[in-house]
Each structure stands twice: as structure tokens, then as C-alpha cells.
Enzyme design. Sequence first.
Site, PDB file in Angstrom:
ATOM      1  N   HIS A  61      63.515  70.561  73.366  1.00  0.00           N
ATOM      2  CA  HIS A  61      62.282  70.237  72.316  1.00  0.00           C
ATOM      3  C   HIS A  61      62.497  70.852  71.113  1.00  0.00           C
ATOM      4  O   HIS A  61      62.333  72.045  70.686  1.00  0.00           O
ATOM      5  CB  HIS A  61      61.180  71.157  73.235  1.00  0.00           C
ATOM      6  N   PHE A  64      63.527  68.082  64.396  1.00  0.00           N
ATOM      7  CA  PHE A  64      64.506  67.897  63.130  1.00  0.00           C
ATOM      8  C   PHE A  64      64.083  67.194  61.894  1.00  0.00           C
ATOM      9  O   PHE A  64      64.791  67.210  61.013  1.00  0.00           O
ATOM     10  CB  PHE A  64      66.115  67.583  63.974  1.00  0.00           C
ATOM     11  N   ARG A  65      62.925  66.688  61.862  1.00  0.00           N
ATOM     12  CA  ARG A  65      62.318  66.077  60.863  1.00  0.00           C
ATOM     13  C   ARG A  65      63.109  65.021  60.177  1.00  0.00           C
ATOM     14  O   ARG A  65      62.734  64.566  59.053  1.00  0.00           O
ATOM     15  CB  ARG A  65      62.062  67.447  59.556  1.00  0.00           C
ATOM     16  N   HIS A 186      52.030  67.332  75.130  1.00  0.00           N
ATOM     17  CA  HIS A 186      51.667  68.363  74.128  1.00  0.00           C
ATOM     18  C   HIS A 186      50.127  68.743  74.832  1.00  0.00           C
ATOM     19  O   HIS A 186      49.094  67.718  74.588  1.00  0.00           O
ATOM     20  CB  HIS A 186      51.495  68.250  72.680  1.00  0.00           C
ATOM     21  N   ASP A 311      60.821  74.585  70.797  1.00  0.00           N
ATOM     22  CA  ASP A 311      59.827  74.095  69.987  1.00  0.00           C
ATOM     23  C   ASP A 311      60.343  74.295  68.509  1.00  0.00           C
ATOM     24  O   ASP A 311      59.319  74.619  67.590  1.00  0.00           O
ATOM     25  CB  ASP A 311      58.489  74.250  70.332  1.00  0.00           C
TER      26      ASP A 311
HETATM   27  O1  DOR Z   1      53.358  74.109  65.961  1.00  0.00           O
HETATM   28  C1  DOR Z   1      53.697  73.009  66.194  1.00  0.00           C
HETATM   29  N1  DOR Z   1      54.519  72.590  65.361  1.00  0.00           N
HETATM   30  N2  DOR Z   1      53.384  72.460  67.130  1.00  0.00           N
HETATM   31  C2  DOR Z   1      53.680  70.964  67.439  1.00  0.00           C
HETATM   32  O2  DOR Z   1      53.000  70.343  68.217  1.00  0.00           O
HETATM   33  C3  DOR Z   1      54.145  70.296  66.562  1.00  0.00           C
HETATM   34  C4  DOR Z   1      55.094  71.277  65.737  1.00  0.00           C
HETATM   35  C5  DOR Z   1      55.558  70.675  64.263  1.00  0.00           C
HETATM   36  O3  DOR Z   1      56.033  69.263  64.315  1.00  0.00           O
HETATM   37  O4  DOR Z   1      55.568  71.248  63.205  1.00  0.00           O
HETATM   38 ZN    ZN Z   2      56.818  70.659  69.705  1.00  0.00          ZN
END
Ligand code: DOR
Ligand code: ZN
Length: 445
Positions: A61, A64-65, A186, A311
Site C-alpha cells: 500500500h 508514489f504519485r 478504502h 499507506d
Molecule cells: O490519507 C490518505 N491519503 N488516504 C487516502 O486514502 C489517500 C492518501 C493519498 O493519496 O494522499
Molecule cells: Zn492509501
Amino acid sequence: MKYDLVLEGRILVEGKLIPSAVCILDGRIEAVKRIAPTGSETGDMIRYGKALLMPGTIDSHVHFRDPGQTRKEDFASGTTSAAFGGATTVIDMPNNTPSITNGSELGKKLDIVRKKAHVDFGLYMMITPETNSDGLRALLRKSTVRPTALKAFLGRSTNSLVFDPISDLSSFAGAIEETGTVLAVHPESGRHLKEGSGDGDPKGVLRKHNAMRPPLAERMAVEEAVKALGTASSNLHLLHISTGDGIEASRETGATVEVTPHHLFMDIKWAEAHLENEALGKMNPPLRDTDHRSSLWRALNDGKVDTIGSDHAPHLLDEKSEGSNSPSGVPGVETMLPLLLDSVGKHMTSLERVQHLLCGSPARRFSLEGKGFVSAGYDADITVVDLSSSKRIRGEDLHSKCGWTPFEGMYGVFPQVVYSRGELIVENDVLCSRPGRGRYLSSAS
Ligand code: DOR
Ligand code: ZN
């Protein structure tokens, strides 16, 4: 047999650390021996003494944008950060810009990120009620550019499309069950999230965020998803469960449960006392009250948790200076294993459990062939750890582009050396890898 490389150290066998020699040939573990082979059989022999040779961890999870928000992170910086944290496999989320919602976008993303990856990786594809279920079935069946797993956001989150109504998941039950695909969700039900943007006030950010996204939203999402999927619930993976209620709702459903380091190591009270900028502890689902955090640890130690995922969701510090208007998400790929190994030293859990939750269990859950075990026939992904070397976590020492961590000042046991498929990728704070060496892992079907 002549091996390319033999690593001596200790491996975990039935809860005990056993001196062993891991014998590597062509990037795979050829044998694990109690007594090291003799000179003529070894290429290079490296002695790590009493250090633990654990499987490279799998972080299933990460965000990496890349593509879309590469000023926050890109696949090279994200996988570098993973490698320094001992993760040799990551699975990346699809809330990119644009969102990865079909095979064509997935293929384009793969072309971009595979040139940058330092470690092996999988990719999620996002589904929404608009996804065509026959098209999805065809995509999951064909072998080229198959997503590693699917993702649905059951409530709005950072840069996400929302799967609403949750009952529409039923249209995809057949496709995921037939093809053995994991559907990660999610689990915050959009209908139980309160509307309204933040007031920008830097105080009380976390309590307000928790009130807007209450524990009930998590329980309802789990219940509604299980109801919609029926027997296909055994393909359901419940991401970042943050409450005791969420754990309870998942019991006896066949679904698997992920928890995150931030919900294990922080709660609202802790964050109010330790974070000067509360927004550094703002994520979805939110930090909760201490009771929920205790429930997560209890569940983890009772075997009710299946994986731990970081995450990893980096945002820049200037974005996090907007109080309650700051984007949700915190970095964590590099600190996940270190924090958990430190918690073993503090007797909060066992080494065996940490290794299971970060290595073997995600490998099995996501059908990642060759991953997750230090055993003959598996990839030589090995993280070398001196269990007595706890040190303070500092944002400036980490390798994410975002440059900060919510765990600043906590302790972590960082890996000394990391191998991926027999190649040295990190040694004593130095990256020895090259971008593009990481391989795409679509799940074995
Ligand atoms: O806090 C979060 N950030 N929850 C998410 O579901 C997405 C994630 C994000 O991509 O920044
Ligand atoms: Zn996430």
C-alpha cells in the site's frame, strides 16, 4: 554446485533464530544450509554474524504519485525510500492524475514507472460503478499488463474517484472471483462521512477530522462491501482498518485486514501532545482514540490482522501548513519495518509475527510468486538487520521527496544491507541500485 553468493547470518525458523547460510544462484535462493558450503562452492561469501537475514518486506500500500504529482514523490524516490526501509516489493495505488481506471492508463503508467523502479513492484487499477464489468473481466484474464490488484474508494479521499453506491460492487463479484483477483477497498462509507471543508484552524484538526469521518463510516463500509460481494468477499482486502469496530465487522467474512503503522503507533491524544503541527497526523481514515489503537494491537497479536501496509502518502510541508484544509496522508514506506522491529524489542509483538505480516502473508495474499520467504526456490530478496541497532527516526535522514515524517523522534531498527534478487541495493546508508532494475509483478493467475 557453485553459488554466486552465500550470505551467512541467522534466519527465523519456528520462532527461533538459527545460524544459516543462504546460497544464491541467478538471483534465487538455491539452498538454505545450517553449515556454510566450502570454498570451492561459494562465489562471494559474506558473513553477517548474528544479524537477521529476513525476507525483503512487501509494502502492498504505497502512493508514489507517479504520474501526475511528481513534485511530491516519483517512482525513483519512492522506491529508493522503500529500499532503505527494507522493502523489496511495493504495490502502488491508482489515485494518480489521471486516475488509473483502465488498461490503457495502466499501460501508460507502467511505461513511465518501470524505467524508474529500484525494487520490484505491482500496480493497482481503480474501479468505479462506471467500470465496464465485461471489459474488466477480459483485462483480468489476459496476461499482458494485468493489474496486480484492484482498488475501490468507498468514500472520498485524496485525489480519488468514489465508488458509490457500495452495493454496485456486486457487478464485479463474478469477474474478481473467477480470475482470483484481490479487490482492495478504502473502507469508509461515503454516506457516513460528513460534508464540509476545514476552517483552516491549526488547533483541534485531528478531533474535527475524526468527527467528520467517524468510526461508524468504517464499520458500515465493511458491512456494505461484504453484503454486495457475497462469496467474492474472500477476494476483498480491507485497507487501513483503524477501529476495533472495523476489526469486528471483518470477522468471519473471508475478507483480509490491513492495518497501518500510523494507526498502530499514533492516536489523537499522542499526536496532540507530540505534533507541533497537528496536520502532520491528518490522514484518511483519521487517527482515532487510544481505545481503538489498543484494539488494533490486540487484533494484530490475536491473528486477526493479515497485512501491514504503510499507506505511504507523501504531501509537501507547505501543503501541510493549512491546518484542517491540509491534504490527508502521511509518508511511511521507509519507517514501517524499522518501527515494527523496534516494537519487537519493546515486547509489543513478536519477530515471527512482524515477519509474517510484512513478508509471507502479503506475498500469499497478492499471489506474488517467488516473494516473501527465505527458502529454496524463492527470489533472493533479503534484508539484513541488526536487531540491537535501534536509532531515532529523523525526517532529514529519510529518502522520500517530502522530507518529513510523522514519526519524528520515535525509534526504529533500520536495515544494514538490502538485496533484491541477489543484487545489493542498499549497504550502510548508500544506495547501490539503479533505476529501472525493478520488475513489474502482475499477480500469478
Ligand atoms: O490519507 C490518505 N491519503 N488516504 C487516502 O486514502 C489517500 C492518501 C493519498 O493519496 O494522499
Ligand atoms: Zn492509501
